[in-house]
Write a protein that holds these residues in place. Structure first.
Motif, short mmCIF file in Angstrom:
data_model
loop_
_atom_site.label_atom_id
_atom_site.label_comp_id
_atom_site.label_asym_id
_atom_site.label_seq_id
_atom_site.Cartn_x
_atom_site.Cartn_y
_atom_site.Cartn_z
N ILE A 54 65.89 24.20 6.06
CA ILE A 54 65.96 25.57 6.57
C ILE A 54 64.82 25.83 7.54
O ILE A 54 65.01 26.46 8.59
CB ILE A 54 65.95 26.59 5.41
CG1 ILE A 54 67.25 26.46 4.60
CG2 ILE A 54 65.75 28.01 5.91
CD1 ILE A 54 67.22 27.19 3.28
N ASN A 57 65.67 24.16 10.84
CA ASN A 57 66.70 24.93 11.54
C ASN A 57 66.12 26.21 12.14
O ASN A 57 66.48 26.61 13.25
CB ASN A 57 67.86 25.26 10.60
CG ASN A 57 68.66 24.05 10.20
OD1 ASN A 57 68.63 23.02 10.87
ND2 ASN A 57 69.35 24.14 9.08
N THR A 58 65.22 26.83 11.39
CA THR A 58 64.56 28.05 11.88
C THR A 58 63.73 27.74 13.13
O THR A 58 63.80 28.47 14.13
CB THR A 58 63.67 28.65 10.77
OG1 THR A 58 64.49 28.99 9.65
CG2 THR A 58 62.94 29.89 11.26
N TRP A 61 65.94 27.20 16.14
CA TRP A 61 66.50 28.45 16.64
C TRP A 61 65.43 29.28 17.35
O TRP A 61 65.68 29.87 18.40
CB TRP A 61 67.11 29.26 15.48
CG TRP A 61 67.95 30.40 15.95
CD1 TRP A 61 69.29 30.41 16.15
CD2 TRP A 61 67.48 31.72 16.31
NE1 TRP A 61 69.69 31.64 16.59
CE2 TRP A 61 68.60 32.47 16.70
CE3 TRP A 61 66.24 32.33 16.34
CZ2 TRP A 61 68.52 33.79 17.11
CZ3 TRP A 61 66.15 33.65 16.75
CH2 TRP A 61 67.28 34.36 17.13
N ALA A 83 64.20 33.23 9.74
CA ALA A 83 64.28 32.41 8.53
C ALA A 83 65.17 33.08 7.49
O ALA A 83 65.94 32.41 6.79
CB ALA A 83 62.88 32.16 7.97
N HIS A 86 68.64 32.26 8.19
CA HIS A 86 68.93 30.86 7.85
C HIS A 86 69.03 30.66 6.34
O HIS A 86 69.83 29.85 5.88
CB HIS A 86 67.88 29.93 8.48
CG HIS A 86 68.12 29.71 9.94
ND1 HIS A 86 69.02 28.80 10.42
CD2 HIS A 86 67.60 30.32 11.02
CE1 HIS A 86 69.04 28.85 11.74
NE2 HIS A 86 68.18 29.77 12.13
N THR A 89 72.47 31.84 5.41
CA THR A 89 73.46 30.80 5.75
C THR A 89 73.44 29.70 4.70
O THR A 89 74.50 29.26 4.24
CB THR A 89 73.15 30.20 7.15
OG1 THR A 89 73.19 31.26 8.11
CG2 THR A 89 74.15 29.13 7.51
N TRP A 90 72.26 29.30 4.30
CA TRP A 90 72.13 28.28 3.26
C TRP A 90 72.76 28.76 1.96
O TRP A 90 73.46 28.02 1.29
CB TRP A 90 70.65 27.94 3.06
CG TRP A 90 70.41 27.08 1.86
CD1 TRP A 90 70.55 25.74 1.76
CD2 TRP A 90 70.00 27.54 0.57
NE1 TRP A 90 70.25 25.32 0.49
CE2 TRP A 90 69.90 26.41 -0.26
CE3 TRP A 90 69.68 28.79 0.04
CZ2 TRP A 90 69.51 26.49 -1.59
CZ3 TRP A 90 69.29 28.88 -1.28
CH2 TRP A 90 69.21 27.74 -2.08
#
Length: 191
Positions: A54, A57-58, A61, A83, A86, A89-90
């Motif tokens: 995560i 990914n953060t 982005w 975050a 994200h 989403t997780w």
């Protein structure tokens, strides 16, 4: 700088120079606030592997959308908000898991992280100031005792002291630091 390098850098297009400055600003801001953002993620995600993913990914982005960030505003709040999404989403991806926090909890932790973050920064700054106010001997003792892999028994032996004596001194130093930090924070709040 050698003349060849000087000549070659002067031919960079303006976008390249601005891009380099943008990249430098991003890296500085990310490094400054990365622990807070990761702490927020880790407070909501039960395992390190998922938190790491995560976090990555953060970061991706944040870089992609860095043009929408306004310099001078709160980067940490912006990054934590990203975050947050994200993490949501997780959560959707692992919704079948038995250990999932509800939305209200995630929202409360996010708000607290943003509010408490500046307090944490102030505390960290005060700690640095207070450590500098310690005697050289006490600063050295802290450095030795809190060094990676340090063993109190070895620190005591190197200083020709008993283990109990080292622990007692550490206790007094920590108490002095605690009082000093509180004093610094009270002064900052009063101003």
């Amino acid at each position: 700088m050698p003349r060849d390098q000087e000549r070659s850098t002067s031919h960079y297009p303006a976008e390249r120079i601005e891009s380099d400055e943008k990249q430098e600003l991003f890296v500085r801001l990310l490094m400054q606030h990365e622990r807070r953002v990761y702490g927020y993620i880790l407070s909501l995600v039960p395992n390190w592997h998922d938190a790491d993913e995560i976090s990555q990914n953060t970061h991706v982005w944040l870089w992609k959308e860095f043009d929408s960030f306004e310099p001078g505003t709160n980067f940490a709040a912006w990054a934590i908000r990203v975050a947050h999404f994200h993490v949501l989403t997780w959560r959707k991806q692992v919704s079948r898991s038995k250990l999932v926090f509800n939305q209200e909890f995630i929202d409360l932790v996010g708000e607290e992280q943003v509010r408490g973050g500046s307090r944490l920064d102030d505390t960290h700054r005060a700690l640095g100031d207070c450590i500098n106010e310690l005697s050289c001997r006490n600063r050295d003792l802290l450095a030795q005792c809190y060094a990676e892999g340090a063993v109190i028994k070895e620190v005591a032996k190197s200083q020709n002291r008993t283990i109990g004596s080292v622990y007692k001194t550490l206790q007094r130093v920590r108490l002095a630091l605690h009082k000093c930090i509180n004093r610094h924070l009270a002064i900052e709040e009063a101003t």
